[in-house]
Design a protein around this motif. Structure first.
Motif, mmCIF file in Angstrom:
data_model
loop_
_atom_site.group_PDB
_atom_site.id
_atom_site.type_symbol
_atom_site.label_atom_id
_atom_site.label_comp_id
_atom_site.label_asym_id
_atom_site.label_seq_id
_atom_site.Cartn_x
_atom_site.Cartn_y
_atom_site.Cartn_z
ATOM 1 N N ASP A 1 -4.821 5.284 -3.398
ATOM 2 C CA ASP A 1 -4.055 4.048 -3.323
ATOM 3 C C ASP A 1 -4.407 3.213 -4.549
ATOM 4 O O ASP A 1 -5.580 2.882 -4.761
ATOM 5 C CB ASP A 1 -4.386 3.277 -2.040
ATOM 6 C CG ASP A 1 -3.560 2.007 -1.895
ATOM 7 O OD1 ASP A 1 -2.392 1.987 -2.332
ATOM 8 O OD2 ASP A 1 -4.093 1.022 -1.347
ATOM 9 N N ASN A 2 -3.400 2.890 -5.342
ATOM 10 C CA ASN A 2 -3.606 2.063 -6.534
ATOM 11 C C ASN A 2 -4.718 2.626 -7.429
ATOM 12 O O ASN A 2 -5.610 1.901 -7.855
ATOM 13 C CB ASN A 2 -3.884 0.615 -6.127
ATOM 14 C CG ASN A 2 -3.713 -0.336 -7.284
ATOM 15 O OD1 ASN A 2 -2.951 -0.075 -8.202
ATOM 16 N ND2 ASN A 2 -4.444 -1.433 -7.237
ATOM 17 N N ILE B 1 -0.877 8.060 -1.963
ATOM 18 C CA ILE B 1 -0.440 9.292 -2.593
ATOM 19 C C ILE B 1 -1.454 10.374 -2.234
ATOM 20 O O ILE B 1 -2.663 10.166 -2.366
ATOM 21 C CB ILE B 1 -0.359 9.125 -4.122
ATOM 22 C CG1 ILE B 1 0.680 8.051 -4.474
ATOM 23 C CG2 ILE B 1 -0.032 10.455 -4.797
ATOM 24 C CD1 ILE B 1 0.635 7.618 -5.910
ATOM 25 N N MET C 1 0.841 -1.178 0.000
ATOM 26 C CA MET C 1 0.000 0.000 0.000
ATOM 27 C C MET C 1 0.885 1.239 0.000
ATOM 28 O O MET C 1 1.737 1.392 0.862
ATOM 29 C CB MET C 1 -0.906 -0.022 1.239
ATOM 30 C CG MET C 1 -1.715 1.203 1.403
ATOM 31 S SD MET C 1 -2.780 1.312 2.867
ATOM 32 C CE MET C 1 -2.888 -0.316 3.501
ATOM 33 N N GLU C 2 0.689 2.095 -0.992
ATOM 34 C CA GLU C 2 1.397 3.365 -1.058
ATOM 35 C C GLU C 2 0.380 4.471 -1.297
ATOM 36 O O GLU C 2 -0.161 4.617 -2.387
ATOM 37 C CB GLU C 2 2.432 3.353 -2.182
ATOM 38 C CG GLU C 2 3.236 4.629 -2.215
ATOM 39 C CD GLU C 2 4.314 4.605 -3.278
ATOM 40 O OE1 GLU C 2 4.792 5.700 -3.607
ATOM 41 O OE2 GLU C 2 4.656 3.534 -3.787
#
Length: 149
Positions: free
Chosen positions: A53-54, A4, A1-2
């Motif tokens: 996320d994604n 932004i 999980m990143e």
């Protein structure tokens, strides 16, 4: 999980986000507004602060900034599986920073008196209760513009 964080939220992402988080509100969001109309209003008229996320909008704060004096936060939400990660606080801080950078002196919001989690969140980022009637609490945060040039 990143995650932004950005200020770029398109209409369709806003609508899908509102649809997915509608039951997290007290009372449920779709009992108060028509979600497509609300998404359009946010997209067209508010400054948005987004957590993505994604490519999915997982957190949203939207605020109407009026007449150069104050902003009114009309929406705060984070999808259930992303709660307790500090996303809402980060988005609220982005909104506060925007108000400060653009010389707004006050942020306002209203919250249902039964929504205890939201009241705790808003208090954590410096909002204070201005008025408390039976169903709705008005909260404000003064923006300190002193010392800015």
């Amino acid at each position: 999980m990143e995650i932004i964080f950005s200020r770029d939220c398109d209409y369709e992402k806003i609508y899908l986000h509102l649809l997915e988080c509608k039951d997290n509100f007290v009372p449920p969001l779709n009992e108060r507004v028509e979600l497509r109309d609300f998404a359009k209003k946010i997209h067209d008229n508010a400054i948005t602060f987004c957590a993505i996320d994604n490519h999915n909008l997982v957190g949203l704060v939207s605020c109407y900034f009026n007449n150069g004096a104050y902003g009114f936060i009309n929406h705060v939400s984070v999808l259930s599986k992303y709660k307790r990660l500090g996303i809402a606080i980060r988005l609220m801080e982005m909104c506060i920073d925007y108000a400060l950078e653009n010389s707004y002196s006050l942020l306002c919001l209203e919250v249902d008196s039964d929504n205890k989690a939201a009241i705790v969140l808003y208090t954590k980022v410096g909002f204070e209760i201005k008025d408390n009637n039976s169903n709705c609490i008005e909260m404000n945060k003064a923006i300190n513009l002193e010392g800015l040039d």
